[in-house]
Design a protein around this motif. Structure first.
Motif, PDB file in Angstrom:
ATOM      1  N   PRO A 146       0.851  -1.196   0.000  1.00 47.53           N
ATOM      2  CA  PRO A 146       0.000   0.000   0.000  1.00 47.53           C
ATOM      3  C   PRO A 146       0.887   1.246   0.000  1.00 47.53           C
ATOM      4  N   GLY A 147       0.481   2.230  -0.722  1.00 55.06           N
ATOM      5  CA  GLY A 147       1.257   3.463  -0.790  1.00 55.06           C
ATOM      6  C   GLY A 147       2.101   3.590  -2.039  1.00 55.06           C
ATOM      7  N   THR A 148       2.389   2.480  -2.724  1.00 58.51           N
ATOM      8  CA  THR A 148       3.161   2.600  -3.957  1.00 58.51           C
ATOM      9  C   THR A 148       2.270   3.013  -5.112  1.00 58.51           C
ATOM     10  N   ALA A 149       0.966   2.777  -4.987  1.00 58.25           N
ATOM     11  CA  ALA A 149      -0.022   3.113  -6.025  1.00 58.25           C
ATOM     12  C   ALA A 149       0.255   2.386  -7.334  1.00 58.25           C
ATOM     13  N   ALA A 150       1.019   1.296  -7.262  1.00 60.08           N
ATOM     14  CA  ALA A 150       1.302   0.511  -8.464  1.00 60.08           C
ATOM     15  C   ALA A 150       0.052  -0.247  -8.877  1.00 60.08           C
ATOM     16  N   VAL A 151      -0.189  -0.289 -10.155  1.00 65.97           N
ATOM     17  CA  VAL A 151      -1.335  -1.005 -10.706  1.00 65.97           C
ATOM     18  C   VAL A 151      -0.815  -2.207 -11.484  1.00 65.97           C
ATOM     19  N   ARG A 152      -1.250  -3.393 -11.101  1.00 69.00           N
ATOM     20  CA  ARG A 152      -0.835  -4.597 -11.821  1.00 69.00           C
ATOM     21  C   ARG A 152      -1.642  -4.673 -13.112  1.00 69.00           C
ATOM     22  N   LEU A 153      -0.960  -4.636 -14.226  1.00 71.28           N
ATOM     23  CA  LEU A 153      -1.622  -4.637 -15.531  1.00 71.28           C
ATOM     24  C   LEU A 153      -1.724  -6.025 -16.139  1.00 71.28           C
ATOM     25  N   GLY A 154      -0.988  -6.957 -15.606  1.00 74.10           N
ATOM     26  CA  GLY A 154      -1.089  -8.295 -16.164  1.00 74.10           C
ATOM     27  C   GLY A 154       0.037  -9.182 -15.718  1.00 74.10           C
ATOM     28  N   ASP A 155      -0.156 -10.453 -15.979  1.00 74.46           N
ATOM     29  CA  ASP A 155       0.880 -11.441 -15.739  1.00 74.46           C
ATOM     30  C   ASP A 155       0.969 -12.274 -17.002  1.00 74.46           C
ATOM     31  N   HIS A 156       1.845 -11.861 -17.871  1.00 75.81           N
ATOM     32  CA  HIS A 156       2.030 -12.511 -19.156  1.00 75.81           C
ATOM     33  C   HIS A 156       2.955 -13.711 -18.953  1.00 75.81           C
ATOM     34  N   LEU A 157       2.896 -14.686 -19.799  1.00 75.01           N
ATOM     35  CA  LEU A 157       3.685 -15.912 -19.664  1.00 75.01           C
ATOM     36  C   LEU A 157       3.431 -16.563 -18.306  1.00 75.01           C
ATOM     37  N   ARG A 159       3.328 -19.425 -16.900  1.00 80.54           N
ATOM     38  CA  ARG A 159       4.166 -20.496 -16.344  1.00 80.54           C
ATOM     39  C   ARG A 159       5.423 -19.936 -15.680  1.00 80.54           C
ATOM     40  N   LYS A 160       6.151 -19.076 -16.383  1.00 82.84           N
ATOM     41  CA  LYS A 160       7.365 -18.470 -15.829  1.00 82.84           C
ATOM     42  C   LYS A 160       7.067 -17.144 -15.162  1.00 82.84           C
ATOM     43  N   GLY A 161       6.106 -16.446 -15.683  1.00 80.03           N
ATOM     44  CA  GLY A 161       5.738 -15.164 -15.113  1.00 80.03           C
ATOM     45  C   GLY A 161       6.429 -13.998 -15.791  1.00 80.03           C
ATOM     46  N   LEU A 162       5.637 -13.034 -16.223  1.00 79.67           N
ATOM     47  CA  LEU A 162       6.131 -11.752 -16.693  1.00 79.67           C
ATOM     48  C   LEU A 162       5.136 -10.725 -16.167  1.00 79.67           C
ATOM     49  N   ALA A 163       5.376 -10.284 -14.960  1.00 76.89           N
ATOM     50  CA  ALA A 163       4.457  -9.352 -14.305  1.00 76.89           C
ATOM     51  C   ALA A 163       4.663  -7.953 -14.863  1.00 76.89           C
ATOM     52  N   GLN A 164       3.564  -7.242 -15.051  1.00 80.45           N
ATOM     53  CA  GLN A 164       3.606  -5.872 -15.565  1.00 80.45           C
ATOM     54  C   GLN A 164       2.871  -4.962 -14.591  1.00 80.45           C
ATOM     55  N   TYR A 165       3.529  -3.862 -14.222  1.00 87.25           N
ATOM     56  CA  TYR A 165       2.953  -2.876 -13.315  1.00 87.25           C
ATOM     57  C   TYR A 165       3.086  -1.487 -13.911  1.00 87.25           C
ATOM     58  N   LEU A 166       2.172  -0.614 -13.547  1.00 87.82           N
ATOM     59  CA  LEU A 166       2.246   0.800 -13.886  1.00 87.82           C
ATOM     60  C   LEU A 166       2.460   1.533 -12.575  1.00 87.82           C
ATOM     61  N   ILE A 167       3.593   2.223 -12.461  1.00 86.44           N
ATOM     62  CA  ILE A 167       3.965   2.884 -11.215  1.00 86.44           C
ATOM     63  C   ILE A 167       3.993   4.393 -11.434  1.00 86.44           C
ATOM     64  N   PRO A 168       3.142   5.129 -10.718  1.00 86.00           N
ATOM     65  CA  PRO A 168       3.134   6.582 -10.866  1.00 86.00           C
ATOM     66  C   PRO A 168       4.241   7.231 -10.035  1.00 86.00           C
ATOM     67  N   SER A 169       4.669   8.371 -10.480  1.00 90.69           N
ATOM     68  CA  SER A 169       5.634   9.146  -9.713  1.00 90.69           C
ATOM     69  C   SER A 169       4.972   9.636  -8.434  1.00 90.69           C
ATOM     70  N   ALA A 170       5.740   9.675  -7.368  1.00 89.48           N
ATOM     71  CA  ALA A 170       5.254  10.220  -6.098  1.00 89.48           C
ATOM     72  C   ALA A 170       5.944  11.537  -5.791  1.00 89.48           C
ATOM     73  N   ALA A 171       6.799  11.977  -6.704  1.00 94.99           N
ATOM     74  CA  ALA A 171       7.579  13.198  -6.469  1.00 94.99           C
ATOM     75  C   ALA A 171       6.696  14.436  -6.575  1.00 94.99           C
TER      76      ALA A 171
END
Length: 180
Positions: A146-157, A159-171
């Motif tokens: 909580p607090g990173t505001a990252a949004v998980r956009l998917g888990d491609h592949l 079996r092995k995993g290819l996680a995709q996140y969208l991370i907004p700037s907090a600056a």
């Protein structure tokens, strides 16, 4: 993070066709030299890791007062990388078994770069082999808190995993020296 036989293909796609910038960070000087020989135009830089999956995992499992980035340490990067806003960061290295460093420092540094980008900027973070237990722990500790505001956009592949996140700037403003 991590160069490989596909570095030349990334160079052609990102730099030659899309007119973007590609920076490849590699933890093994021999492998960096091999990739540079295969793709001389690529910006390949050697970096140093000071963790292993076992010591990083032990630190990640500790519930303590230290900030997550202090638990495994951020990678030491050149000042020009501190100042950049990355649209995409792909973590596919270093290897995460035996004597190899694992990806905790790569992911922690990537999240730090994304969170300290110019206000309003968003960074896509991809983590390869995200189905492995160590990588799942790293994601849970660094990205999915909580607090990173990252949004998980998917888990491609899956079996092995290819996680995709969208991370907004907090600056609130672009200050590359505040937390490094």
């Amino acid at each position: 993070y991590g160069c490989g036989l596909d570095t030349a293909a990334w160079q052609r796609l990102v730099v030659d066709r899309l007119r973007g910038e590609l920076v490849v960070l590699e933890g093994t000087s021999e492998w960096a030299a091999r990739c540079k020989a295969a793709s001389p135009a690529s910006d390949i830089r050697t970096i140093s890791y000071d963790s292993t999956p076992m010591n990083a995992q032990a630190k990640l499992l500790q519930v303590g007062s230290s900030h997550w980035s202090e638990q495994v340490g951020l990678l030491s990067l050149s000042e020009d990388l501190h100042r950049r806003d990355f649209d995409v960061i792909v973590v596919d290295g270093p290897q995460g078994f035996d004597r190899y460093p694992g990806r905790a420092q790569s992911v922690a540094t990537s999240v730090w770069l994304a969170r300290n980008a110019t206000p309003g900027h968003h960074t896509h973070l991809f983590l390869h082999d995200s189905a492995r237990p160590h990588e799942r722990l790293v994601l849970a500790r660094f990205v999915e808190q909580p607090g990173t505001a990252a949004v998980r956009l998917g888990d491609h592949l899956p079996r092995k995993g290819l996680a995709q996140y969208l991370i907004p700037s907090a600056a609130k403003h672009k200050d590359t020296h505040s937390s490094w």
